[in-house]
Design an enzyme around this catalytic site. Structure first.
Site, PDB file in Angstrom:
ATOM      1  N   MET A   1       1.998   5.271  -1.379  1.00 54.45           N
ATOM      2  CA  MET A   1       1.529   4.782  -0.801  1.00 54.45           C
ATOM      3  C   MET A   1       0.869   3.538  -2.017  1.00 54.45           C
ATOM      4  O   MET A   1       0.161   3.746  -2.813  1.00 54.45           O
ATOM      5  CB  MET A   1       0.714   4.233   0.345  1.00 54.45           C
ATOM      6  CG  MET A   1       0.521   3.136   0.872  1.00 54.45           C
ATOM      7  SD  MET A   1       1.099   1.929   1.410  1.00 54.45           S
ATOM      8  CE  MET A   1       1.319   2.977   2.991  1.00 54.45           C
ATOM      9  N   CYS A   2       1.343   2.195  -1.959  1.00 56.22           N
ATOM     10  CA  CYS A   2       1.024   0.777  -3.103  1.00 56.22           C
ATOM     11  C   CYS A   2       0.628  -0.279  -2.602  1.00 56.22           C
ATOM     12  O   CYS A   2       1.951  -0.517  -1.244  1.00 56.22           O
ATOM     13  CB  CYS A   2       2.155   0.726  -4.594  1.00 56.22           C
ATOM     14  SG  CYS A   2       1.645   1.880  -5.080  1.00 56.22           S
ATOM     15  N   GLY A   3      -0.445  -1.509  -2.679  1.00 55.52           N
ATOM     16  CA  GLY A   3      -0.048  -2.475  -2.232  1.00 55.52           C
ATOM     17  C   GLY A   3       0.832  -3.597  -3.676  1.00 55.52           C
ATOM     18  O   GLY A   3       0.048  -2.987  -4.891  1.00 55.52           O
ATOM     19  N   ASN A  79       6.726   0.159  -3.826  1.00 52.55           N
ATOM     20  CA  ASN A  79       5.375   0.857  -2.187  1.00 52.55           C
ATOM     21  C   ASN A  79       6.398   2.153  -1.683  1.00 52.55           C
ATOM     22  O   ASN A  79       7.421   1.390  -0.555  1.00 52.55           O
ATOM     23  CB  ASN A  79       5.136  -0.177  -1.680  1.00 52.55           C
ATOM     24  CG  ASN A  79       4.802   0.196  -0.656  1.00 52.55           C
ATOM     25  OD1 ASN A  79       3.745   1.254  -0.553  1.00 52.55           O
ATOM     26  ND2 ASN A  79       4.218  -0.467   0.334  1.00 52.55           N
TER      27      ASN A  79
END
Length: 640
Positions: A1-3, A79
């Site tokens: 998970m990333c922004g 992401n």
């Protein structure tokens, strides 16, 4: 998970930071708490500038800060999770794998072929330095959020981000449609001093009517774009290949050819024995076991594709009896969450706890009507359970004045579900996390945080579900220990959710209405529409909500192999809406639950989360789900 976030501007009148909101940066950092960095790329000869901002939640392989950049000026923000299609070793990081594969692509066809091969949720932004192109998009189902915002015609800027904040005076944000991959030719745009988009849409196969499909998807997306942003398709009509097969819309001539004749359509006594009668049919049982196999594999990928971390070191380790939970389930005790929990139990190391996150909102008027409310809820549960009430005898229902106000329907069925799971595997530590939310806390955190995550969605339904999922996935609550409640905060970074089951298996009440009016043909059409719109109705929102806690949402029912298997079946094999609630909807899943050893939960009728946790009636009884929610407009970015 990333922004992930990218800002592109063609204008010399503003700096790139004029288009990058510091409040957005705070939201991105919460999604990716393990690493944050930014990169600015200025191309002076073409007069455009790009800002790339990456924020990483470390889950797999070696820690890989984003954005990634190579010697050829290619830049990548990712992401996603690759579960299949492209090999990712147990010690490898899928961000690095994807970036390497992209840099090897020599044509648009290569890029489209790569993304067509992926299995798993993703959104991405890729700056192709050699060609001055920006590529971006979301997976076929839109399981990862990506928003876009276009400046006015004079400013010539576009911003892409995983999450944003609402502003009364700001430009409108919209979710990037999960209709394909988009490309911006920055060289051409810099020459014309105007932004334009090229779309490479998804399609099932070369047999699909390409021209008609292109016209429809362009028309649909263009309606949401500013007038000064043209959207076109590639001249060669290049497409992505859909990762699932089309929906089987076959309607059997003899409906119920494989139905169990022991089940009467007029029989309103729903029981596990009714489901067991279906399983006497070999054809039905074979299909059920195929579903169990494909769904089990989907859960397996999602609970094992992460590292267990100990002593601050990122490495694979054996679990111990004192291990913290790495996997949680959004848990109501209903059929979807019960099946996911039961399958997770088969793959999560035995010594590792599984957190069951159960949310409840305080029932109004408890101080005066405590017993009356408890009686009402008990009656509701009994009506839902029908003939399986006896399976819920002995479920601990607290009578303490401070706790009974949280005995909402989902709390009661959740406790009962916990008993079933303990019966299936008494050696597992099942952490039933009671997440209790009071009105004051709901109002405060909705204004400060949740409203911005729900945005750009804005209905009463979005508010109810968004708030319920945010508090549940935060995982702050209590565990019961020998009758005493102890404070607990879930450490799990992976949150499994059952979304996708109702959409594919006719689980909503609207499916019964549709079937009654239009028969199986109408029901098929409705189910096809459900999956097509799930990205814009649910998945972007839920990804933003859960990601805000530095956790990753994973959706086993939307695994590509699961969807393809269910799409291969005619509707009559998946559901039978001539049968009562608690049996007919999601029939094949209920049969799978029985085969997995579940009992009373296998015949629980669908109860929407907003009603099960009681948030829907907490503040207003007169609203419709589709109404614009006034509470979402009373926003603040304080402490964002």
């Amino acid at each position: 998970m990333c922004g992930i976030c990218c800002v592109v501007t063609l204008s010399n009148q503003h700096t790139i930071h004029d288009f990058f909101n510091k409040d957005v940066l705070s939201c991105l950092r919460r999604r990716g708490p393990d690493s944050s960095q930014q990169l600015i790329k200025t191309v002076s000869d073409l007069s455009y500038e790009c800002l790339f901002s990456g924020h990483v939640l470390h889950l797999r392989g070696l820690m890989t800060p984003q954005p990634l950049e190579d010697a050829n000026n290619n830049i990548f923000l990712w992401n996603g999770e690759i579960f299949d299609g492209v090999h990712v070793g147990s010690l490898e990081n899928d961000t690095e794998i994807m970036f390497h594969r992209l840099t090897l692509c020599s044509s648009e066809v290569d890029i489209l072929s790569l993304f067509s091969s992926l299995r798993g949720p993703w959104s991405f932004i890729y700056y192709q330095g050699s060609r001055d192109c920006l590529w971006f998009g979301r997976d076929y189902f839109g399981r990862r959020s990506l928003l876009w915002q276009f400046s006015n015609e004079a400013d010539k800027a576009v911003c892409l981000t995983s999450v944003s904040v609402y502003s009364e005076c700001g430009k409108e944000w919209q979710e990037v449609p999960a209709s394909g991959i988009f490309k911006i030719d920055l060289k051409a745009c810099a020459t014309t001093k105007s932004l334009s988009l090229t779309l490479f849409p998804w399609k099932y196969s070369c047999t699909e009517k390409t021209e008609e499909m292109f016209i429809n998807v362009l028309d649909q997306i263009s309606k949401g774009l500013p007038n000064h942003i043209p959207l076109v398709t590639d001249e060669s009509k290049l497409c992505l290949t859909a990762p699932v097969i089309p929906l089987n819309k076959t309607i059997a001539d003899a409906l119920g050819e494989h139905q169990c004749t022991n089940v009467s359509n007029n029989n309103h006594t729903v029981s596990v024995e009714t489901l067991q009668a279906f399983l006497a049919d070999e054809h039905k049982k074979k299909l059920v076991h195929r579903l169990i196999d494909v769904l089990s594999e989907a859960v397996k990928k999602r609970v094992l594709a992460l590292f267990r971390v100990k002593d601050g070191k990122t490495r694979e380790i054996p679990s111990t009896p004192t291990s913290k939970a790495h996997v949680a389930v959004l848990f109501s005790g209903g059929i979807d969450s019960m099946v996911i929990a039961a399958l997770a139990d088969q793959h999560v190391p035995l010594e590792e706890p599984i957190d069951l996150l159960n949310v409840a909102f305080k029932i109004k008027g408890q101080s005066k009507q405590k017993r009356a409310s408890k009686k009402h809820i008990d009656q509701e549960i009994q009506l839902d359970l029908l003939s399986c009430q006896e399976n819920y005898e002995g479920v601990d229902v607290k009578t303490d004045d401070h706790l009974i106000c949280f005995d909402v329907p989902d709390r009661i069925t959740g406790r009962a579900g916990l008993k079933e799971l303990k019966a299936i595997n008494p050696l597992r530590t099942w952490n039933f996390v009671e997440v209790n939310v009071r009105l004051e806390e709901l109002k405060k955190l909705r204004q400060q945080r949740i409203s911005h995550l729900i945005y750009p969605l804005d209905t009463v339904l979005d508010d109810s579900i968004g708030c319920a999922v945010w508090f549940a996935s935060r995982g702050e609550g209590f565990l019961s220990n020998q009758g005493e409640l102890e404070p607990y905060k879930s450490s799990a970074k992976v949150v499994l959710t059952g979304i996708g089951a109702d959409e594919q298996l006719a689980g909503y009440s609207r499916h019964r209405v549709c079937f009654k009016k239009y028969g199986l043909e109408g029901l098929n059409k409705e189910i096809g529409m459900e999956v097509d719109r799930i990205s814009s109705r649910n998945l972007g929102r839920d990804d933003r909500i859960i990601g805000d806690h530095g956790k990753e949402a994973r959706f086993p029912f939307l695994d590509e192999d699961v969807v393809s298997f269910l799409n291969s079946l005619p509707i009559s094999e998946k559901a039978d809406l001539t049968l009562p609630r608690g049996i007919g909807e999601k029939l094949i899943l209920r049969l799978a639950a029985v085969e997995l050893g579940l009992t009373a939960s296998a015949v629980l009728p669908k109860r929407a989360v907003q009603f099960g946790c009681r948030i829907a009636k907490l503040e207003s009884n007169s609203e419709k789900a589709s109404d614009t929610c006034s509470r979402l407009k009373l926003l603040s970015v304080d402490e964002v």
